[in-house]
Design a protein around this motif. Structure first.
Motif, PDB file in Angstrom:
ATOM      1  N   GLU A   4      -3.677  -8.801  -4.555  1.00  0.00           N
ATOM      2  CA  GLU A   4      -3.305  -7.808  -3.560  1.00  0.00           C
ATOM      3  C   GLU A   4      -3.120  -8.519  -2.232  1.00  0.00           C
ATOM      4  N   LEU A   5      -2.084  -8.164  -1.522  1.00  0.00           N
ATOM      5  CA  LEU A   5      -1.803  -8.792  -0.235  1.00  0.00           C
ATOM      6  C   LEU A   5      -1.999  -7.774   0.879  1.00  0.00           C
ATOM      7  N   TYR A   6      -2.741  -8.187   1.868  1.00  0.00           N
ATOM      8  CA  TYR A   6      -3.025  -7.364   3.044  1.00  0.00           C
ATOM      9  C   TYR A   6      -2.375  -8.048   4.233  1.00  0.00           C
ATOM     10  N   VAL A   7      -1.482  -7.335   4.896  1.00  0.00           N
ATOM     11  CA  VAL A   7      -0.721  -7.912   6.000  1.00  0.00           C
ATOM     12  C   VAL A   7      -0.986  -7.061   7.239  1.00  0.00           C
ATOM     13  N   GLN A  28       6.225   1.759  -2.242  1.00  0.00           N
ATOM     14  CA  GLN A  28       5.165   1.061  -2.973  1.00  0.00           C
ATOM     15  C   GLN A  28       4.178   0.367  -2.033  1.00  0.00           C
ATOM     16  N   VAL A  29       4.489   0.307  -0.752  1.00  0.00           N
ATOM     17  CA  VAL A  29       3.630  -0.359   0.226  1.00  0.00           C
ATOM     18  C   VAL A  29       2.808   0.697   0.957  1.00  0.00           C
ATOM     19  N   ARG A  30       1.486   0.535   0.914  1.00  0.00           N
ATOM     20  CA  ARG A  30       0.616   1.439   1.682  1.00  0.00           C
ATOM     21  C   ARG A  30       0.574   0.956   3.124  1.00  0.00           C
ATOM     22  N   ASP A  49       5.671  -7.508  -7.682  1.00  0.00           N
ATOM     23  CA  ASP A  49       6.636  -7.827  -6.622  1.00  0.00           C
ATOM     24  C   ASP A  49       5.991  -7.925  -5.234  1.00  0.00           C
ATOM     25  N   ALA A  50       4.669  -8.029  -5.191  1.00  0.00           N
ATOM     26  CA  ALA A  50       3.963  -8.025  -3.907  1.00  0.00           C
ATOM     27  C   ALA A  50       4.428  -9.154  -2.983  1.00  0.00           C
ATOM     28  N   GLU A  51       4.513 -10.358  -3.497  1.00  0.00           N
ATOM     29  CA  GLU A  51       4.925 -11.499  -2.653  1.00  0.00           C
ATOM     30  C   GLU A  51       6.334 -11.288  -2.109  1.00  0.00           C
ATOM     31  N   ALA A  52       7.235 -10.827  -2.965  1.00  0.00           N
ATOM     32  CA  ALA A  52       8.617 -10.618  -2.539  1.00  0.00           C
ATOM     33  C   ALA A  52       8.710  -9.525  -1.480  1.00  0.00           C
ATOM     34  N   ALA A  56      10.207  -9.920   2.301  1.00  0.00           N
ATOM     35  CA  ALA A  56      11.344  -9.102   2.724  1.00  0.00           C
ATOM     36  C   ALA A  56      10.999  -8.283   3.964  1.00  0.00           C
ATOM     37  N   LEU A  57       9.821  -7.690   3.978  1.00  0.00           N
ATOM     38  CA  LEU A  57       9.431  -6.892   5.135  1.00  0.00           C
ATOM     39  C   LEU A  57       9.188  -7.756   6.370  1.00  0.00           C
ATOM     40  N   ALA A  58       8.725  -8.970   6.173  1.00  0.00           N
ATOM     41  CA  ALA A  58       8.532  -9.868   7.323  1.00  0.00           C
ATOM     42  C   ALA A  58       9.846 -10.034   8.078  1.00  0.00           C
ATOM     43  N   ALA A  59      10.924 -10.231   7.351  1.00  0.00           N
ATOM     44  CA  ALA A  59      12.227 -10.415   7.989  1.00  0.00           C
ATOM     45  C   ALA A  59      12.710  -9.125   8.652  1.00  0.00           C
TER      46      ALA A  59
END
Length: 82
Positions: A4-7, A28-30, A49-52, A56-59
């Motif tokens: 799980e990735l927390y940003v 799909q992103v909380r 697809d969490a890493e992708a 994508a959202l970073a950009a």
């Protein structure tokens, strides 16, 4: 195991609407914000697809956030004995 990735990042109040518009296309992103500190927002990404989606959202969000995005990765803890 699924990671799980927390940003988390800072959001200027004037940019909140633009960020919400981008994230509406990513159901799909909380999305959370820190209690007592509404300018700190957090995305939670799960699944294959969490890493992708993080990249994508970073950009897409780069023009709208204040400062860097901080990414932290967590893995489940297995509670049963090996």
């Amino acid at each position: 195991m699924t990671t799980e990735l927390y940003v988390y990042y800072k959001v200027a109040p004037a940019q909140a609407r633009a960020i919400k518009a981008v994230l509406q296309a990513w159901p799909q992103v909380r999305l959370l914000r820190r209690a007592g500190e509404p300018e700190t927002w957090m995305e939670i990404h799960t699944g294959p697809d969490a890493e992708a989606s993080v990249q994508a959202l970073a950009a897409l969000l780069a023009p709208h956030i204040t400062g860097p995005r901080h990414v932290e990765r967590f893995e489940p803890v297995v509670l049963t004995a090996p």
